[in-house]
Design a protein around this motif. Structure first.
Motif, PDB file in Angstrom:
ATOM      1  N   THR A 262       0.793  -1.411   0.235  1.00 49.83           N
ATOM      2  CA  THR A 262      -0.176   0.013   0.078  1.00 49.83           C
ATOM      3  C   THR A 262       0.625   1.551  -0.082  1.00 49.83           C
ATOM      4  OG1 THR A 262      -0.043   0.302   2.487  1.00 49.83           O
ATOM      5  CG2 THR A 262      -2.009  -1.233   1.551  1.00 49.83           C
ATOM      6  N   LYS A 263       0.300   2.747  -0.184  1.00 53.17           N
ATOM      7  CA  LYS A 263       0.404   3.474  -0.268  1.00 53.17           C
ATOM      8  C   LYS A 263       1.734   4.024   0.996  1.00 53.17           C
ATOM      9  CE  LYS A 263       0.592   8.548  -1.547  1.00 53.17           C
ATOM     10  NZ  LYS A 263      -0.636   9.936  -2.110  1.00 53.17           N
ATOM     11  N   LEU A 264       0.851   3.384   2.512  1.00 52.29           N
ATOM     12  CA  LEU A 264       0.945   3.843   3.827  1.00 52.29           C
ATOM     13  C   LEU A 264       2.308   3.105   3.750  1.00 52.29           C
ATOM     14  CD1 LEU A 264       0.703   5.277   6.781  1.00 52.29           C
ATOM     15  CD2 LEU A 264      -1.148   3.728   6.750  1.00 52.29           C
ATOM     16  N   TYR A 265       2.406   1.500   3.242  1.00 51.11           N
ATOM     17  CA  TYR A 265       3.187   1.129   3.841  1.00 51.11           C
ATOM     18  C   TYR A 265       5.028   1.740   3.238  1.00 51.11           C
ATOM     19  CZ  TYR A 265       6.834  -2.854   3.432  1.00 51.11           C
ATOM     20  OH  TYR A 265       7.948  -4.124   3.299  1.00 51.11           O
ATOM     21  N   VAL A 266       4.293   2.149   1.892  1.00 50.02           N
ATOM     22  CA  VAL A 266       6.157   2.673   1.015  1.00 50.02           C
ATOM     23  C   VAL A 266       6.734   3.430   2.083  1.00 50.02           C
ATOM     24  CG1 VAL A 266       6.392   3.409  -1.285  1.00 50.02           C
ATOM     25  CG2 VAL A 266       5.405   1.564  -0.669  1.00 50.02           C
ATOM     26  N   GLU A 267       5.185   5.239   2.621  1.00 54.70           N
ATOM     27  CA  GLU A 267       5.543   6.330   3.259  1.00 54.70           C
ATOM     28  C   GLU A 267       6.438   5.899   3.959  1.00 54.70           C
ATOM     29  OE1 GLU A 267       2.306   8.478   2.738  1.00 54.70           O
ATOM     30  OE2 GLU A 267       1.923   8.528   1.027  1.00 54.70           O
ATOM     31  N   GLN A 268       5.568   4.768   5.060  1.00 56.01           N
ATOM     32  CA  GLN A 268       5.823   4.870   5.971  1.00 56.01           C
ATOM     33  C   GLN A 268       7.734   4.208   6.031  1.00 56.01           C
ATOM     34  OE1 GLN A 268       5.071   5.693   9.301  1.00 56.01           O
ATOM     35  NE2 GLN A 268       6.057   4.279  10.209  1.00 56.01           N
ATOM     36  N   THR A 269       8.007   2.888   5.275  1.00 58.95           N
ATOM     37  CA  THR A 269       9.133   2.304   5.173  1.00 58.95           C
ATOM     38  C   THR A 269      10.252   3.723   4.470  1.00 58.95           C
ATOM     39  OG1 THR A 269       8.449   0.508   3.983  1.00 58.95           O
ATOM     40  CG2 THR A 269      10.660   0.898   3.495  1.00 58.95           C
ATOM     41  N   GLN A 270       9.967   4.271   3.761  1.00 57.95           N
ATOM     42  CA  GLN A 270      10.975   5.599   2.868  1.00 57.95           C
ATOM     43  C   GLN A 270      11.186   6.631   4.674  1.00 57.95           C
ATOM     44  OE1 GLN A 270      12.175   5.820   0.363  1.00 57.95           O
ATOM     45  NE2 GLN A 270      13.235   8.274   0.925  1.00 57.95           N
ATOM     46  N   ARG A 271      10.195   6.227   5.110  1.00 61.54           N
ATOM     47  CA  ARG A 271      10.628   7.223   6.558  1.00 61.54           C
ATOM     48  C   ARG A 271      11.799   7.081   7.539  1.00 61.54           C
ATOM     49  NH1 ARG A 271       8.839   6.666  11.807  1.00 61.54           N
ATOM     50  NH2 ARG A 271       8.952   9.354  12.908  1.00 61.54           N
ATOM     51  N   GLU A 272      11.304   5.005   7.836  1.00 62.60           N
ATOM     52  CA  GLU A 272      12.459   5.010   8.524  1.00 62.60           C
ATOM     53  C   GLU A 272      13.737   4.637   8.036  1.00 62.60           C
ATOM     54  OE1 GLU A 272      10.533   0.631   8.963  1.00 62.60           O
ATOM     55  OE2 GLU A 272       8.973   1.431  10.663  1.00 62.60           O
ATOM     56  N   ARG A 273      13.931   4.764   6.402  1.00 64.73           N
ATOM     57  CA  ARG A 273      15.053   4.578   5.821  1.00 64.73           C
ATOM     58  C   ARG A 273      16.089   6.345   5.749  1.00 64.73           C
ATOM     59  NH1 ARG A 273      13.561   3.737   0.974  1.00 64.73           N
ATOM     60  NH2 ARG A 273      13.536   1.724   1.446  1.00 64.73           N
TER      61      ARG A 273
END
Length: 590
Positions: free
Chosen positions: A420-431
């Motif tokens: 999902t879009k939320l999962y991709v954004e959360q992964t990008q934030r953690e990175r």
């Protein structure tokens, strides 16, 4: 249309109205007339010996007692070798030769303990009354003496008149104790041929194993062994004139080993004892190993010395075991396991190669030569139905396999949801913000540690810990509360764990006066002087406390241990404290 499942068996005959009440130890196959045509011999629990020839009931005889086991024996070396049928029933072995009664062997009388015999001798001489005899018999029983049936019957009588009448009836009767047969099997004498001379091996209710002579009669036997428990299943290997071993499974859930002694014709109980873990259901010998089925749904394989080699865990309760001996270019041994649902599973080693079902749970299984077919399977199931199957002559046991390996479901791909879009954004934030997230985690962890340390220091300063030492002293305290209320007994145990004695100590109790009161009599003291606490031994102090709350509410009592020398030095800190949580009090019955 689904393909029909392959079966290595031919369905030969099925009789749903046979009405057989039997277990596997009473089903045998034998060539009774020595004409090459084997018959099916069944000892029914309805006290009948039935002989089947082909698909018909050829002969039916009445026997004198309920059968326990049946064996086919050869007692003569002359040709032709005509076998005899040995039926164990009650305390006797009835031997039928050419389907006619031939001999009877009876179990020897059981040895009665000398203490019990002396009591009955005193009764017989009228020097001991019935009541006194019952008292002495109970004392002997409590001391570990195994009483006879006559003594047990006397003890169970309650009234004095009944005991006196029983004693008068029994004192003139010969004092003996008989026993019953629990299991029976055969041991080859000097050859492993199927028609060689065989000896009967009998297990009794008194925990004894007897090896009978070649032509048994009366109560004669070749050797005897006493077991710690009652035998229920036997498995025999070897030759009596050479070397032999009997694996005996008893009612205590253990397997014992009986083997030949150093002197020819003797038997000894070896020290090898195997704990099966559960009660045994069935056991069969497959070549040089022993398979045992237990009530915990386990089929275990043991060596001849009792060492567990491997096992099979079944999904259902096990009702019977049977070994299929297939004689082709080479001899194959297969294990058949009958389950409570009526399913029969065939195993080669630990791999199941075939299974099929019958209408009801199996009560008895037998495999061998029937008629002129070498590989016939006899199954009694349900309400006494009889089913006969024959292993196909064209089927090689080595080629019978089942689909073993991973299930077909593993080739079906999993339905993984899309990112999902939320999962991709959360992964990008953690990175991108990994250092900031780590610093925030470390800050919160330090705060948690600081809060825990402050709470621990506060507990120490409030005196609520189980032990708080002054100087080099180390004291341990245990407090027990006994009673239901309103009076409670406090048992305080003190132990000096240091290397120096502690002098001038005193115990003081602190509590809510609205709930409890102390000092109301000489057994209740709110201030107790403790003797010298020596290093090592425990010092026990007791006092009573009375709950004065009308509703019997539960509260707490703080136990404080002070050192008078430290108090004189203006130190009000206790050496030790313990917080006792009192139970709710029962209402007063006064």
């Amino acid at each position: 249309m689904a393909a029909k499942q392959f079966s290595p068996f031919l369905h030969a005959w099925h009789d749903p109205l046979a009405g057989l009440k039997v277990h596997s130890s009473c089903v045998k196959l034998a060539d009774l007339d020595c004409d090459g045509d084997s018959k099916l011999c069944i000892c029914d629990l309805d006290k009948k010996l039935k002989i089947y020839k082909g698909t018909t009931l050829a002969v039916e005889y009445a026997i004198l007692d309920t059968p326990v086991a049946m064996c086919i024996i050869y007692s003569e070396a002359t040709m032709p070798r005509i076998p005899s049928i040995a039926v164990a029933a009650g305390g006797h072995v009835f031997i039928y030769r050419q389907l006619r009664p031939y001999r009877k062997w009876s179990c020897p009388f059981v040895d009665i303990p000398s203490a019990e015999v002396s009591i009955w001798d005193s009764i017989k001489s009228d020097s001991l009354s019935a009541s006194a005899a019952v008292k002495k018999l109970c004392e002997a029983r409590d001391a570990g003496v195994k009483l006879s049936a006559r003594s047990v019957d006397l003890i169970t009588l309650e009234s004095e008149a009944a005991r006196a009448a029983y004693v008068n009836e029994m004192k003139d009767i010969l004092y003996t104790q008989s026993t019953l047969i629990t299991c029976m099997d055969t041991l080859n004498k000097d050859s492993e041929d199927f028609d060689s001379i065989t000896l009967l091996v009998v297990g009794t209710e008194s925990g004894q194993i007897f090896v009978l002579p070649q032509d048994p009669s009366n109560s004669s036997y070749l050797c005897k062994v006493q077991l710690p428990s009652v035998p229920v299943l036997l498995s025999i290997s070897g030759l009596f004139d050479v070397e032999w071993r009997i694996s005996v499974i008893c009612r205590d859930g253990r397997m014992y080993s009986v083997r030949n002694g150093e002197v020819r014709g003797s038997a000894v109980l070896s020290g090898q004892v195997t704990d099966l873990g559960s009660q045994a259901v069935a056991c069969v010998r497959q070549d040089k190993v022993l398979w045992v089925a237990t009530m915990d749904r386990m089929v275990s394989c043991y060596s001849h010395k009792g060492k567990r080699l491997k096992g099979i865990v079944m999904s259902e309760d096990i009702s019977e075991l049977c070994v299929l001996t297939l004689k082709r270019a080479k001899v194959n041994y297969l294990l058949m396991v009958a389950l409570a649902s009526g399913e029969l599973c065939i195993y080669r080693d630990l791999s199941m190669i075939h299974s099929f079902k019958v209408d009801a749970p199996v009560a008895a299984l037998c495999y061998g030569t029937y008629g002129r077919e070498e590989n016939a399977l006899i199954a009694v199931h349900g309400q006494g139905a009889l089913t006969i199957k024959i292993w196909k002559r064209t089927v090689d046991a080595d080629t019978v396999t089942t689909n073993t390996g991973p299930p077909p479901e593993q080739d079906i791909p999993l339905n993984v949801p899309k990112k999902t879009k939320l999962y991709v954004e959360q992964t990008q934030r953690e990175r991108e913000k990994a250092p900031d997230i780590h610093r925030a985690f470390q800050r919160d962890l330090c705060k948690l540690r600081l809060t825990t340390a402050r709470a621990y220091v506060k507990t120490l300063t409030d005196g609520l810990m189980g032990a708080a030492a002054i100087g080099s002293h180390d004291i341990r305290i245990q407090v027990q509360v006994q009673g239901l209320g309103p009076k409670f007994l406090l048992r305080i145990s003190l132990q000096n764990a240091s290397s120096h004695p502690i002098l001038q100590t005193r115990i003081v109790f602190s509590f809510d006066p609205n709930l409890y009161v102390m000092g109301y009599d000489h057994n209740s003291c709110q201030n107790i002087t403790v003797p010298v606490l020596l290093p090592g031994p425990k010092q026990l102090v007791e006092t009573q406390v009375l709950c004065v709350d009308e509703q019997g509410r539960a509260g707490t009592i703080l136990v404080l241990l002070y050192n008078l020398a430290a108090s004189a030095a203006n130190s009000s800190m206790p050496m030790l404290s313990a917080l006792v949580r009192m139970p709710a009090s029962e209402p007063s019955m006064m």
